[in-house]
Scaffold this motif. Structure first.
Motif, PDB file in Angstrom:
ATOM      1  N   GLU A 178      29.922 -11.201  46.593  1.00 36.08           N
ATOM      2  CA  GLU A 178      30.332  -9.815  46.771  1.00 36.08           C
ATOM      3  C   GLU A 178      29.478  -9.099  47.815  1.00 36.08           C
ATOM      4  O   GLU A 178      28.318  -9.447  48.044  1.00 36.08           O
ATOM      5  N   PHE A 179      30.094  -8.102  48.402  1.00 38.76           N
ATOM      6  CA  PHE A 179      29.428  -7.272  49.392  1.00 38.76           C
ATOM      7  C   PHE A 179      28.330  -6.446  48.744  1.00 38.76           C
ATOM      8  O   PHE A 179      28.535  -5.844  47.685  1.00 38.76           O
ATOM      9  N   VAL A 180      27.164  -6.402  49.391  1.00 36.12           N
ATOM     10  CA  VAL A 180      26.059  -5.567  48.941  1.00 36.12           C
ATOM     11  C   VAL A 180      25.898  -4.386  49.884  1.00 36.12           C
ATOM     12  O   VAL A 180      25.808  -3.237  49.455  1.00 36.12           O
ATOM     13  N   TYR A 191      26.996   0.735  51.624  1.00 36.05           N
ATOM     14  CA  TYR A 191      26.556  -0.034  50.465  1.00 36.05           C
ATOM     15  C   TYR A 191      27.642  -0.086  49.404  1.00 36.05           C
ATOM     16  O   TYR A 191      28.471   0.818  49.278  1.00 36.05           O
ATOM     17  N   ALA A 192      27.563  -1.132  48.610  1.00 32.92           N
ATOM     18  CA  ALA A 192      28.382  -1.192  47.409  1.00 32.92           C
ATOM     19  C   ALA A 192      27.903  -0.117  46.438  1.00 32.92           C
ATOM     20  O   ALA A 192      26.710   0.221  46.409  1.00 32.92           O
ATOM     21  N   GLU A 193      28.839   0.385  45.647  1.00 34.31           N
ATOM     22  CA  GLU A 193      28.496   1.446  44.698  1.00 34.31           C
ATOM     23  C   GLU A 193      27.398   1.006  43.737  1.00 34.31           C
ATOM     24  O   GLU A 193      26.557   1.820  43.334  1.00 34.31           O
ATOM     25  N   SER A 194      27.393  -0.250  43.392  1.00 36.05           N
ATOM     26  CA  SER A 194      26.452  -0.752  42.390  1.00 36.05           C
ATOM     27  C   SER A 194      25.001  -0.720  42.865  1.00 36.05           C
ATOM     28  O   SER A 194      24.080  -0.799  42.046  1.00 36.05           O
ATOM     29  N   LYS A 249      23.971   1.535  45.592  1.00 30.90           N
ATOM     30  CA  LYS A 249      23.674   2.784  46.316  1.00 30.90           C
ATOM     31  C   LYS A 249      22.529   3.533  45.657  1.00 30.90           C
ATOM     32  O   LYS A 249      22.489   3.669  44.439  1.00 30.90           O
ATOM     33  N   TYR A 270      33.794  -5.392  54.640  1.00 32.17           N
ATOM     34  CA  TYR A 270      33.361  -5.462  53.252  1.00 32.17           C
ATOM     35  C   TYR A 270      33.751  -6.754  52.564  1.00 32.17           C
ATOM     36  O   TYR A 270      33.464  -6.935  51.379  1.00 32.17           O
TER      37      TYR A 270
END
Length: 123
Positions: A46-48, A60-63, A65, A105
């Motif tokens: 997954e995209f970071v 950034y990924a929401e996870s 940020k 992404y």
């Protein structure tokens, strides 16, 4: 040939920090958008986050940020991922990747990949 080599992974306790580095060679580094991805056990890569060629813009990924920061030093052909407030959910193999053009992404939009570095966060 193009090489991307990640370093800086390891074992850290929850709440701790790590800084990953990705050293690039064999490409015009300053012309490449650089991304970070991760693959947790049993999950898809997954995209970071990613950074533009100049370093002016990031996404950034929401996870991650507010906890992770990407930077780059074009003089050193290196991109960094500063990870703070780590949780066990951040445990994964982290990869850097490069592409020309704009930030993307999804992994298949990136042309070059490193071999990855393991990050393990203990609770």
């Amino acid at each position: 040939q193009v090489q991307l080599v990640e370093s800086g992974g390891g074992l850290v306790q929850a709440g701790g920090s790590l800084r990953l580095s990705c050293a690039a060679s064999g490409l015009a580094f300053g012309a490449y958008v650089m991304g970070w991805f991760r693959r947790a056990p049993g999950k898809e890569r997954e995209f970071v986050g990613a950074i533009t060629t100049s370093g002016r813009d990031t996404d950034y990924a929401e996870s991650v940020k507010g906890r992770f920061t990407i930077s780059r030093d074009n003089a050193k052909n290196t991109v960094y991922l500063q990870m703070n407030s780590l949780t066990p959910e951040d445990t994964a193999v982290y990869y850097c990747a490069g592409r020309t053009g704009t930030i993307q992404y999804v992994r298949w939009r990136y042309d070059y990949w490193g071999q990855g570095t393991q990050v393990t966060v203990s609770s």
